[in-house]
Design a protein around this motif. Structure first.
Motif, PDB file in Angstrom:
ATOM      1  N   SER A   2     -14.459   1.806 -23.084  1.00  0.00           N
ATOM      2  CA  SER A   2     -13.746   0.796 -23.860  1.00  0.00           C
ATOM      3  C   SER A   2     -12.527   1.433 -24.530  1.00  0.00           C
ATOM      4  O   SER A   2     -12.385   2.649 -24.607  1.00  0.00           O
ATOM      5  CB  SER A   2     -14.661   0.189 -24.914  1.00  0.00           C
ATOM      6  OG  SER A   2     -14.905   1.118 -25.949  1.00  0.00           O
ATOM      7  N   GLU A   3     -11.655   0.561 -25.019  1.00  0.00           N
ATOM      8  CA  GLU A   3     -10.445   1.048 -25.680  1.00  0.00           C
ATOM      9  C   GLU A   3     -10.785   1.868 -26.921  1.00  0.00           C
ATOM     10  O   GLU A   3     -10.159   2.886 -27.191  1.00  0.00           O
ATOM     11  CB  GLU A   3      -9.558  -0.134 -26.043  1.00  0.00           C
ATOM     12  CG  GLU A   3      -8.182   0.277 -26.498  1.00  0.00           C
ATOM     13  CD  GLU A   3      -7.263  -0.908 -26.649  1.00  0.00           C
ATOM     14  OE1 GLU A   3      -6.489  -0.902 -27.614  1.00  0.00           O
ATOM     15  OE2 GLU A   3      -7.302  -1.825 -25.821  1.00  0.00           O
ATOM     16  N   THR A   4     -11.804   1.455 -27.658  1.00  0.00           N
ATOM     17  CA  THR A   4     -12.225   2.188 -28.846  1.00  0.00           C
ATOM     18  C   THR A   4     -12.738   3.573 -28.468  1.00  0.00           C
ATOM     19  O   THR A   4     -12.399   4.561 -29.118  1.00  0.00           O
ATOM     20  CB  THR A   4     -13.320   1.407 -29.604  1.00  0.00           C
ATOM     21  OG1 THR A   4     -12.816   0.117 -29.948  1.00  0.00           O
ATOM     22  CG2 THR A   4     -13.740   2.135 -30.852  1.00  0.00           C
ATOM     23  N   ASP A   7      -9.794   5.740 -27.538  1.00  0.00           N
ATOM     24  CA  ASP A   7      -9.080   6.181 -28.733  1.00  0.00           C
ATOM     25  C   ASP A   7      -9.835   7.305 -29.435  1.00  0.00           C
ATOM     26  O   ASP A   7      -9.229   8.274 -29.896  1.00  0.00           O
ATOM     27  CB  ASP A   7      -8.873   5.023 -29.705  1.00  0.00           C
ATOM     28  CG  ASP A   7      -7.848   4.015 -29.219  1.00  0.00           C
ATOM     29  OD1 ASP A   7      -7.063   4.353 -28.292  1.00  0.00           O
ATOM     30  OD2 ASP A   7      -7.833   2.888 -29.754  1.00  0.00           O
TER      31      ASP A   7
END
Length: 67
Positions: A2-4, A7
């Motif tokens: 996921s993007e989280t 990051d």
């Protein structure tokens, strides 16, 4: 991933490389925030590269930034 998670992984890589390259940055007279910004840009340029490749590129970019 996921993007989280991406990051978080990028931030972990940034912190790890910052720790490993802090002595180099200090040795060439570069301020911490400037070194961190360069390392962040290096990671962004090739997010799948390994730490060794990223560190080599970051050192080169730091030296170029000082010239």
């Amino acid at each position: 991933m996921s993007e989280t998670e991406a990051d978080q992984d990028r931030e972990a890589t940034l912190n790890r490389l910052m720790e490993r390259l802090s002595g180099f940055a200090q040795g060439i007279g570069m301020r911490g925030p400037d070194a961190r910004q360069i390392i962040d840009r290096v990671i962004a340029s090739d997010p799948t590269a390994g730490d060794g490749d990223l560190m080599a590129k970051a050192r080169t970019w730091m030296l170029i930034a000082l010239s």
